[in-house]
Design a protein around this motif. Structure first.
Motif, mmCIF file in Angstrom:
data_model
loop_
_atom_site.group_PDB
_atom_site.id
_atom_site.type_symbol
_atom_site.label_atom_id
_atom_site.label_comp_id
_atom_site.label_asym_id
_atom_site.label_seq_id
_atom_site.Cartn_x
_atom_site.Cartn_y
_atom_site.Cartn_z
ATOM 1 N N ASP A 113 -76.868 18.232 17.065
ATOM 2 C CA ASP A 113 -77.798 19.343 17.243
ATOM 3 C C ASP A 113 -77.104 20.664 16.947
ATOM 4 N N GLU A 114 -77.899 21.632 16.526
ATOM 5 C CA GLU A 114 -77.425 23.009 16.478
ATOM 6 C C GLU A 114 -77.905 23.697 17.750
ATOM 7 N N ILE A 115 -76.962 24.294 18.470
ATOM 8 C CA ILE A 115 -77.291 24.954 19.726
ATOM 9 C C ILE A 115 -77.643 26.416 19.439
ATOM 10 N N LYS A 116 -78.875 26.785 19.793
ATOM 11 C CA LYS A 116 -79.346 28.150 19.589
ATOM 12 C C LYS A 116 -79.722 28.764 20.928
ATOM 13 N N ARG A 117 -79.976 30.063 20.905
ATOM 14 C CA ARG A 117 -80.380 30.736 22.145
ATOM 15 C C ARG A 117 -81.702 30.181 22.665
ATOM 16 N N SER A 118 -82.549 29.772 21.740
ATOM 17 C CA SER A 118 -83.859 29.250 22.131
ATOM 18 C C SER A 118 -83.803 27.781 22.549
ATOM 19 N N GLY A 119 -82.654 27.149 22.373
ATOM 20 C CA GLY A 119 -82.512 25.738 22.712
ATOM 21 C C GLY A 119 -81.767 24.987 21.619
ATOM 22 N N SER A 120 -81.839 23.684 21.661
ATOM 23 C CA SER A 120 -81.147 22.862 20.665
ATOM 24 C C SER A 120 -82.131 22.353 19.624
ATOM 25 N N GLU A 121 -81.629 22.204 18.404
ATOM 26 C CA GLU A 121 -82.454 21.718 17.296
ATOM 27 C C GLU A 121 -81.693 20.622 16.563
ATOM 28 N N LYS A 122 -82.309 19.462 16.447
ATOM 29 C CA LYS A 122 -81.657 18.325 15.805
ATOM 30 C C LYS A 122 -81.444 18.592 14.323
ATOM 31 N N ILE A 123 -80.248 18.262 13.834
ATOM 32 C CA ILE A 123 -79.933 18.408 12.414
ATOM 33 C C ILE A 123 -80.341 17.125 11.699
ATOM 34 N N THR A 124 -81.235 17.255 10.745
ATOM 35 C CA THR A 124 -81.752 16.088 10.024
ATOM 36 C C THR A 124 -81.197 15.980 8.604
ATOM 37 N N GLN A 125 -80.767 17.096 8.022
ATOM 38 C CA GLN A 125 -80.208 17.076 6.667
ATOM 39 C C GLN A 125 -78.709 16.782 6.757
ATOM 40 N N LEU A 126 -78.394 15.528 7.027
ATOM 41 C CA LEU A 126 -77.011 15.173 7.325
ATOM 42 C C LEU A 126 -76.090 15.232 6.109
ATOM 43 N N ASN A 127 -76.638 15.138 4.910
ATOM 44 C CA ASN A 127 -75.789 15.163 3.718
ATOM 45 C C ASN A 127 -75.442 16.576 3.258
ATOM 46 N N GLU A 128 -75.943 17.582 3.958
ATOM 47 C CA GLU A 128 -75.625 18.960 3.605
ATOM 48 C C GLU A 128 -74.176 19.278 3.989
ATOM 49 N N PRO A 129 -73.478 20.072 3.155
ATOM 50 C CA PRO A 129 -72.093 20.433 3.484
ATOM 51 C C PRO A 129 -72.031 21.418 4.643
ATOM 52 N N GLN A 161 -64.224 -2.575 6.670
ATOM 53 C CA GLN A 161 -65.079 -2.060 5.601
ATOM 54 C C GLN A 161 -66.497 -1.929 6.144
ATOM 55 N N LEU A 162 -67.072 -0.741 5.976
ATOM 56 C CA LEU A 162 -68.421 -0.457 6.457
ATOM 57 C C LEU A 162 -69.309 -0.112 5.275
ATOM 58 N N ARG A 163 -70.544 -0.577 5.323
ATOM 59 C CA ARG A 163 -71.516 -0.245 4.283
ATOM 60 C C ARG A 163 -72.782 0.297 4.940
ATOM 61 N N PRO A 164 -73.349 1.374 4.379
ATOM 62 C CA PRO A 164 -74.546 1.966 4.996
ATOM 63 C C PRO A 164 -75.744 1.037 4.876
ATOM 64 N N PRO A 165 -76.614 1.031 5.879
ATOM 65 C CA PRO A 165 -77.784 0.143 5.833
ATOM 66 C C PRO A 165 -78.852 0.617 4.854
ATOM 67 N N THR A 166 -78.842 1.903 4.510
ATOM 68 C CA THR A 166 -79.826 2.452 3.571
ATOM 69 C C THR A 166 -79.103 3.302 2.536
ATOM 70 N N GLY A 167 -79.865 3.816 1.578
ATOM 71 C CA GLY A 167 -79.281 4.652 0.537
ATOM 72 C C GLY A 167 -79.239 6.121 0.885
ATOM 73 N N ASP A 168 -79.445 6.456 2.158
ATOM 74 C CA ASP A 168 -79.474 7.860 2.559
ATOM 75 C C ASP A 168 -78.088 8.474 2.676
ATOM 76 N N SER A 169 -77.068 7.643 2.811
ATOM 77 C CA SER A 169 -75.720 8.158 3.023
ATOM 78 C C SER A 169 -75.091 8.625 1.715
ATOM 79 N N GLN A 170 -74.166 9.555 1.827
ATOM 80 C CA GLN A 170 -73.380 9.990 0.670
ATOM 81 C C GLN A 170 -72.378 8.921 0.250
ATOM 82 N N TYR A 171 -72.144 7.945 1.133
ATOM 83 C CA TYR A 171 -71.133 6.924 0.889
ATOM 84 C C TYR A 171 -71.758 5.605 0.456
ATOM 85 N N GLY A 172 -71.022 4.918 -0.437
ATOM 86 C CA GLY A 172 -71.377 3.542 -0.756
ATOM 87 C C GLY A 172 -70.665 2.582 0.172
#
Length: 202
Positions: free
Chosen positions: A109-125, A163-174
């Motif tokens: 989450d990002e903690i803001k003055r108004s409260g917390s907001e879940k981060i959904t764009q996980l592949n963003e730098p 060795q770990l593999r992502p369950p979906t194609g949403d990850s930046q990693y293969g």
């Protein structure tokens, strides 16, 4: 009248060199198979090992200052962890990210003055670096497609190599390679690979 026992003598069979080599190779394989199976059985269950890693990560108490680096770019941050709650505190501009490590999932989450907001764009730098929100969220520790592929030493510590593999194609990693301390479940090294098998992060 005397009876004589007559034995039929069969001439000894001869084997050519090819047949003898085949038998020798079969014997070697037969001898090696039990040893190979025994070695494979020594590996721990991958899902149980990851559960231990998550448990270890959620029990730490940390207060340190660090840096994210991307070539000439340096981003300082303050990391504070109290058990399963981790806070990444940035400045200029001010930003606080909070990670909660659960048994079955993590939440960033990002903690803001108004409260917390879940981060959904996980592949963003994160702040223009190679580190992403997915990395900070430790999502790879929850991937179900994990297996133990060997053992290795990292900085004199005896580790399991996973060795770990992502369950979906949403990850930046293969795929991801992890080295986990055999004694305490600590993460000793991580290498991230893209879908083509090229290492993109370490």
């Amino acid at each position: 009248m005397k009876k004589f026992l007559v034995h039929s003598l069969t001439p000894p069979r001869t084997e050519n060199k090819s047949a003898r080599r085949m038998k020798q190779a079969t014997l070697v394989v037969a001898l090696l198979l039990p040893a190979t199976a025994a070695w494979a059985q020594r590996f721990p269950d991958a899902n149980e090992l990851l559960a231990n890693v998550r448990l270890h990560q959620s029990q730490q108490e940390i207060d340190l200052h660090g840096q994210l680096r991307q070539e000439a770019r340096v981003v300082p941050f303050h990391l504070v962890q109290n058990g399963p709650v981790v806070r990444y505190i940035f400045s200029n501009p001010d930003e606080t990210l909070q990670l909660r490590i659960g048994a079955n999932d993590s939440r960033l989450d990002e903690i803001k003055r108004s409260g917390s907001e879940k981060i959904t764009q996980l592949n963003e730098p994160v702040r223009g670096t190679a580190i992403t929100y997915e990395d900070l969220a430790l999502k790879f520790l929850y991937w179900p497609n994990a297996r133990v592929i060997g053992a290795d030493f990292i900085r004199t510590r005896n580790c399991w190599k996973m060795q770990l593999r992502p369950p979906t194609g949403d990850s930046q990693y293969g795929s991801i390679l992890l080295w986990v301390d055999k004694d305490n479940g600590a993460l000793m090294r991580m290498e991230g690979y893209d879908s083509a098998g090229k290492m993109i992060k370490r």
